[in-house]
Design an enzyme around this catalytic site. Structure first.
Site, short mmCIF file in Angstrom:
data_model
loop_
_atom_site.label_atom_id
_atom_site.label_comp_id
_atom_site.label_asym_id
_atom_site.label_seq_id
_atom_site.Cartn_x
_atom_site.Cartn_y
_atom_site.Cartn_z
N ASP A 159 -8.68 -14.30 -5.99
CA ASP A 159 -9.12 -15.49 -6.31
C ASP A 159 -10.73 -15.46 -5.76
OD1 ASP A 159 -10.11 -17.89 -4.69
OD2 ASP A 159 -7.73 -18.04 -3.20
N GLU A 214 -8.85 -12.24 7.18
CA GLU A 214 -8.19 -13.71 6.11
C GLU A 214 -7.02 -14.24 7.05
OE1 GLU A 214 -6.47 -15.49 4.63
OE2 GLU A 214 -6.53 -14.83 2.26
C1 LIG Z 1 -3.79 -13.03 4.23
S1 LIG Z 1 -3.71 -11.58 4.32
C2 LIG Z 1 -5.39 -10.57 3.91
C3 LIG Z 1 -5.13 -9.04 3.75
C4 LIG Z 1 -6.97 -8.99 3.37
N1 LIG Z 1 -7.12 -8.95 4.74
C5 LIG Z 1 -7.21 -9.71 2.70
O1 LIG Z 1 -8.06 -9.94 2.55
O2 LIG Z 1 -7.18 -9.25 1.51
C6 LIG Z 1 -3.37 -10.97 5.25
C7 LIG Z 1 -2.90 -9.53 6.09
O3 LIG Z 1 -2.46 -9.49 7.45
C8 LIG Z 1 -1.30 -8.86 7.46
N2 LIG Z 1 -0.79 -8.89 8.60
C9 LIG Z 1 -0.07 -10.69 9.27
N3 LIG Z 1 0.10 -10.94 10.34
C10 LIG Z 1 -0.59 -9.80 11.61
C11 LIG Z 1 -0.02 -8.92 12.08
N4 LIG Z 1 0.09 -9.64 13.37
N5 LIG Z 1 -0.15 -8.04 12.51
C12 LIG Z 1 -0.87 -7.13 11.77
N6 LIG Z 1 -1.50 -7.18 10.13
C13 LIG Z 1 -0.52 -8.14 10.24
C14 LIG Z 1 -0.41 -9.47 6.92
O4 LIG Z 1 0.70 -8.05 6.67
C15 LIG Z 1 -1.77 -9.08 5.06
O5 LIG Z 1 -1.82 -7.92 4.79
#
Ligand SMILES: C[S@@+](CC[C@H](N)C(=O)[O-])C[C@H]1O[C@@H](n2cnc3c(N)ncnc32)[C@H](O)[C@@H]1O
Length: 567
Positions: free
Chosen positions: A197, A290
């Site tokens: 994206d 994100e």
């Molecule tokens: C929408 S993705 C974004 C990944 C990356 N930051 C990007 O922008 O491409 C959200 C990520 O946050 C991780 N995540 C969600 N909740 C979390 C939490 N409470 N603690 C650690 N990681 C988390 C998910 O496993 C996922 O890989």
């Protein structure tokens, strides 16, 4: 102990050695060695504690992932207690050197209390020399726990005893939902979907690089780092150190990706675990994340972002993104309405292999209208200027995200049939140098979030100038999403209308977790550069409906991939 061992967290610690000098040791000069490791035999995580001299005093405690809960509690700034719970079935004959308390009874405070007929616990107090040592130890323990037993220690206590120390995340999120969620994000294909994206990733990259003044020499925490892409951007922008916190198995891939970019790798530490649970050795000057799901709030990751703020961010530290807005406007889309309503027609059959299906027509009809529709629609379908609800990530309380109540008020620009409420969101990166918006608005370049529409089973008729009021009430549920209660009313209108009188009201209840991804048709829209995204046209100027529109517009990034589940 010092925090110097922390960098070893960038590669998984198969055997973590921690020097702990216990004040309670009889011989105060003998340091105690506490080590966590994976036993080669049976691949069991192991805690061993021994005095360095003489070696014959070595004691090993084997901690099985299936029978023992191992917890570490802070008793004070420099004192902690390690507690294990074991069941009698995994007793001494299996692990002959389990007899921790007997051997160390002279040097450690060891507590034993019965939890049930088949389980018992033991505790050892550990006294550290300094608060820093204590913090570093806890930090290493959390990391070890996440690496070796996937952060699940403490979850399996069936009697709900005081030994469970469930995090904020575990307390509010159903385990099955969290499992599926992190399994999803643990797969490269879904990270790729987000990386591809380009509107999203490109905006993040620009927001970071154009605001390098906010990053140079600063400590950054990447909340939910996924592939590590935002951490790499932050390092590119000159961050002193980035802690990339990621709960899913993606953390391993992030390590590989980061290691493969050696000029940046030394300034990035991947920490596997939930932001609600991990410990970090220092505070952050800036958070990057994100966390946006469908309609901004799906996935309930904003709450994790806010928890990370409260846990790790210095006062007045920056957050990228800084705030988000949910935009809403009534829409008219006859084709969509008929499409949703027709889905239930199956249940109108009186003779389905000799069976009358019609008793289930009503619930099926309601079921289809409880699904928010996710697609890219033509902004000309909007029948009033949009309003928005702001969520300031820097100040909102986590609990304020449990229930979001948005009063609605619109003035219809055209006379038409209103089929529901269209929603989208944007977020702001409030950099010191440049302010950047990432928008998912209809008519703007399409993102993998698309837009979302709540379709009313009872459409309403409005006249141009008529007021539409209502309420969007969203209540968080433990499957990482929201139940949405939408009410829309057409107010009395024209000369002599009763003040505040309602002509017509329509309501629906939707589950944000169960959207209808309406992606079977290309959803491309042609736009002239100078056309405003939310520009309205009159009803007579709406000759087309969303499926009919063709043009050289954008192809949504995940059009051909799996549905953007959970976003
Ligand atoms: C929408 S993705 C974004 C990944 C990356 N930051 C990007 O922008 O491409 C959200 C990520 O946050 C991780 N995540 C969600 N909740 C979390 C939490 N409470 N603690 C650690 N990681 C988390 C998910 O496993 C996922 O890989």
């Amino acid at each position: 102990m010092s925090s110097r061992w922390f960098p070893c967290l960038s590669s998984p610690p198969p055997h973590l050695l921690l020097l702990v000098r216990q004040q309670s040791l009889v011989s105060a000069s003998i340091p105690e060695l506490l080590s966590f490791s994976s036993s080669t035999n049976q691949n069991l995580p192991r805690l061993s504690t021994s005095t360095l001299v003489p070696p014959s005093n070595d004691v090993n405690v084997y901690i099985t992932t299936w029978s023992v809960v191992f917890q570490l509690f802070k008793l004070g700034p420099v004192e902690s207690v390690c507690i294990t719970v074991d069941s009698e079935t995994s007793s001494k004959k299996e692990f002959c050197d389990w007899n921790f308390s007997e051997v160390l009874s002279d040097v450690c405070l060891t507590t034993s209390f019965l939890l049930s007929q088949k389980s018992y616990s033991r505790g050892i107090t550990i006294r550290f020399r300094t608060e820093d040592e204590s913090k570093a130890f806890h930090c290493a323990f959390e990391q070890w726990k996440n690496e070796v037993i996937g952060g699940s220690a403490g979850e399996c206590l069936e009697n709900g005893s005081l030994l469970t120390s469930r995090s904020k995340f575990d307390n509010k999120i159903e385990a099955a939902s969290a499992k599926m969620y992190f399994h999803y994000y643990g797969q490269l294909l879904h990270q790729q979907n987000m990386l591809q994206d380009y509107v999203r990733t490109g905006t993040y990259c620009a927001a970071v690089i154009e605001n390098r003044a906010d990053f140079i020499g600063r400590v950054v925490v990447d909340v939910g780092a996924g592939s590590g892409i935002l951490s790499l951007f932050a390092a590119q922008a000159g961050a002193k150190h980035v802690y990339a916190v990621e709960a899913s198995e993606m953390a391993e891939y992030a390590r590989r990706l980061i290691a493969g970019n050696p000029s940046l790798a030394q300034r990035i530490t991947v920490v596997k675990g939930k932001v609600e649970e991990v410990e970090l050795p220092e505070k952050a000057d800036i958070l990057i994340s994100e966390p946006m799901g469908t309609l901004l709030v799906n996935e309930r990751m904003l709450e994790s972002y806010v928890i990370a703020r409260d846990r790790f961010l210095v006062p007045k530290g920056k957050m990228f993104p800084t705030m988000g807005r949910i935009h809403m406007a009534p829409f008219s889309d006859e084709y969509l309405y008929v499409e949703v309503a027709n889905k239930a027609l199956f249940w109108q059959q009186h003779n389905y292999y000799g069976v009358d299906l019609t008793p289930l027509y009503g619930p099926a009809f309601q079921g289809y209208f409880s699904q928010p529709v996710v697609d890219a629609f033509d902004p000309r379908l909007l029948v009033a200027p949009a309003t928005f609800h702001t969520i300031d990530f820097t100040s909102i309380k986590e609990e304020d995200l449990y229930e979001i109540d948005i009063p609605l008020s619109f003035i219809a620009s055209v006379g038409t049939r209103v089929h529901g409420l269209a929603c989208w969101f944007d977020v702001l990166f409030n950099g010191s140098t440049v302010q950047r918006w990432l928008t998912t608005a209809p008519g703007a370049p399409t993102t993998h979030w698309y837009q979302l529409r709540c379709v009313l089973s009872q459409p309403m008729y409005v006249m141009a100038g008529q007021e539409i009021t209502g309420r969007l009430h969203m209540v968080a549920h433990n499957a990482q999403s929201y139940t949405m209660y939408l009410t829309m009313s057409a107010k009395m209108w024209g000369a002599g209308a009763e003040q505040g009188g309602i002509l017509q009201t329509s309501s629906c209840k939707l589950d944000l977790k169960e959207p209808y991804y309406r992606m079977s048709q290309p959803q491309a829209y042609a736009w002239s550069q100078d056309q405003q995204p939310h520009q309205l046209v009159h009803a007579q100027d709406i000759p087309i409906q969303s499926q009919d529109v063709v043009g050289p517009g954008l192809t949504p990034p995940s059009q051909n991939s799996a549905a953007p589940l959970n976003r």
